[in-house]
Write an enzyme that holds these catalytic residues in place. Structure first.
Site, PDB file in Angstrom:
ATOM      1  N   THR A 150       1.127  -1.246   0.085  1.00 51.04           N
ATOM      2  CA  THR A 150      -0.153   0.069   0.247  1.00 51.04           C
ATOM      3  C   THR A 150       0.677   0.943   0.020  1.00 51.04           C
ATOM      4  OG1 THR A 150      -0.087  -0.676   2.447  1.00 51.04           O
ATOM      5  CG2 THR A 150      -1.496  -0.769   0.963  1.00 51.04           C
ATOM      6  N   THR A 187       1.398  -9.043  12.248  1.00 47.89           N
ATOM      7  CA  THR A 187       2.351  -8.227  11.554  1.00 47.89           C
ATOM      8  C   THR A 187       1.381  -7.715  10.511  1.00 47.89           C
ATOM      9  OG1 THR A 187       3.769  -7.321  10.408  1.00 47.89           O
ATOM     10  CG2 THR A 187       3.413  -9.487   9.511  1.00 47.89           C
TER      11      THR A 187
END
Length: 399
Positions: A150, A187
């Protein structure tokens, strides 16, 4: 298999394609498939608002008894806080892929990343899945890692291997993440692949242990996302069975190395970040107390901005320790920055601290060592600094 410089564990194929969910001109959908059924597991966010793919992945692992075949990840649409419609959309994406691959939807583990609240565009999914499946084996892990980015500035890949008397075992990991980083499980999104033959229970325990010592020990901004997860497959394609205590410990060490390398990359790539702060706490009453102190320092905007500005303001570190909730005697606390003692047993250290610290503050990694007393508790946390660019990136994130 498409050519790729990364040594891939045996029996895995990759695909990546552009679905146009949010990003134009780049891949934003990836698929990893094991040739055979694999030991499968995941570790997931502790945020109360768990995204649809997190809930569906958990359910699939339970249904399949810790077995699986594929991992499906999209970027651009988080499918978080989308209610039952989001759950149905996630299940439909798995059905589309599973039917094309000739497997059950429960064998596919989903993950999504992107803007919270954005609903899945099922027309784009329907158009993209045939390309994704047709392209299986034509991409490598580098392309797959790029497809899940992203705000990341580079794809995060790490790998290692274990030599045994029966042959070589390979471990490959990838991750995405640079903002909304304070994992409380794993994560942001991580994938761990291995070609060893291992039991499902041990595989789950090993992945959870690795996550705790790597991804759970980093912070960028103190935010635990709705979508955080690590999904992991071990398919046995190397035909190396790992079932002895020594073999399991050796494989765990290799897995830990891969996960810790990825965790370091995440902090290195922190949104707007310029420095890594390596915070080591020792001498606490126990490990939990040490973690409280480390996280208070690593999450502190004042500490982080001081590091960005290369300002050796050690008082901000001491202040953060004091409000951390950790139990200690203030008169026993010592702090060193860049190896230079700045606070010794509750008192400022003497000398020209600004002058001594100046070269250390200019470095890309700054160690902060904290001693709370003489207890057995220890903890290490990697944190990033906080810059002007972090605000700019996140102010413009949805535009």
């Amino acid at each position: 298999m498409a050519s790729d410089i990364v040594p891939v564990p045996k029996g895995f194929s990759f695909s990546a394609t552009s679905a146009g969910f949010k990003y134009s001109g780049r891949d934003d959908l990836m698929l990893i498939v094991s040739e055979t059924e694999a030991a499968a597991t995941g570790v997931f966010t502790q945020n109360a608002f768990q995204a649809a793919p997190v809930l569906v992945a958990k359910a699939n692992l339970a249904k399949a008894g810790g077995r699986g075949r594929a991992i499906l990840v999209n970027a651009g649409q988080a499918n978080a806080c989308t209610g039952e419609d989001g759950m149905a959309a996630c299940r439909q994406t798995l059905k589309l892929v599973a039917e094309s691959l000739g497997m059950a939807p429960r064998e596919v583990l989903p993950a999504s990343t992107g803007v919270i609240g954005a609903r899945m565009d099922m027309e784009k999914w329907a158009a993209a899945v045939p390309r994704l499946v047709d392209g299986l084996g034509q991409a490598g892990p580098s392309q797959a890692a790029r497809a899940i980015m992203t705000t990341d500035t580079f794809p995060k890949l790490a790998w290692s291997s274990l030599s045994t008397a029966s042959g070589e075992v390979r471990v490959l990991g990838m991750a995405k993440g640079s903002g909304m980083i304070a994992p409380n499980m794993a994560t942001m999104i991580g994938v761990l692949l291995c070609d060893a033959d291992v039991g499902s229970l041990w595989w789950h325990e090993a992945v959870a242990a690795c996550a705790d010592k790597s991804f759970n020990s980093v912070t960028v901004d103190g935010d635990t996302s709705t979508n955080d997860c690590v999904l992991a497959l071990a398919n046995g394609a190397s035909r190396v069975k790992i079932d002895s205590a020594e073999g399991r410990q050796d494989l765990l060490s290799v897995m830990m190395e891969v996960c810790q390398t990825l965790a370091y990359m995440i902090v290195q790539d922190a949104e707007g970040g310029t420095k890594i702060i390596r915070i080591k706490v020792k001498g606490a009453k126990d490990h939990a107390q040490a973690e409280l102190a480390a996280r208070a320092v690593g999450h502190s905007p004042l500490v982080k901005t001081a590091m960005f500005g290369e300002d050796a303001n050690w008082g901000r570190i001491v202040c953060a320790i004091g409000r951390s909730g950790a139990e200690f005697d203030p008169g026993e606390v010592s702090v060193a920055v860049g190896g230079v003692p700045v606070f010794s047993r509750g008192m400022p250290s003497g000398g020209d601290l600004d002058g001594l610290l100046a070269p250390h503050m200019r470095r890309g990694e700054i160690p902060v060592d904290i001693e709370l007393g003489d207890g057995p508790g220890r903890y290490v946390l990697l944190a990033s600094d906080l810059s002007y660019d972090y605000v700019k990136i996140n102010a413009d994130y949805r535009s």
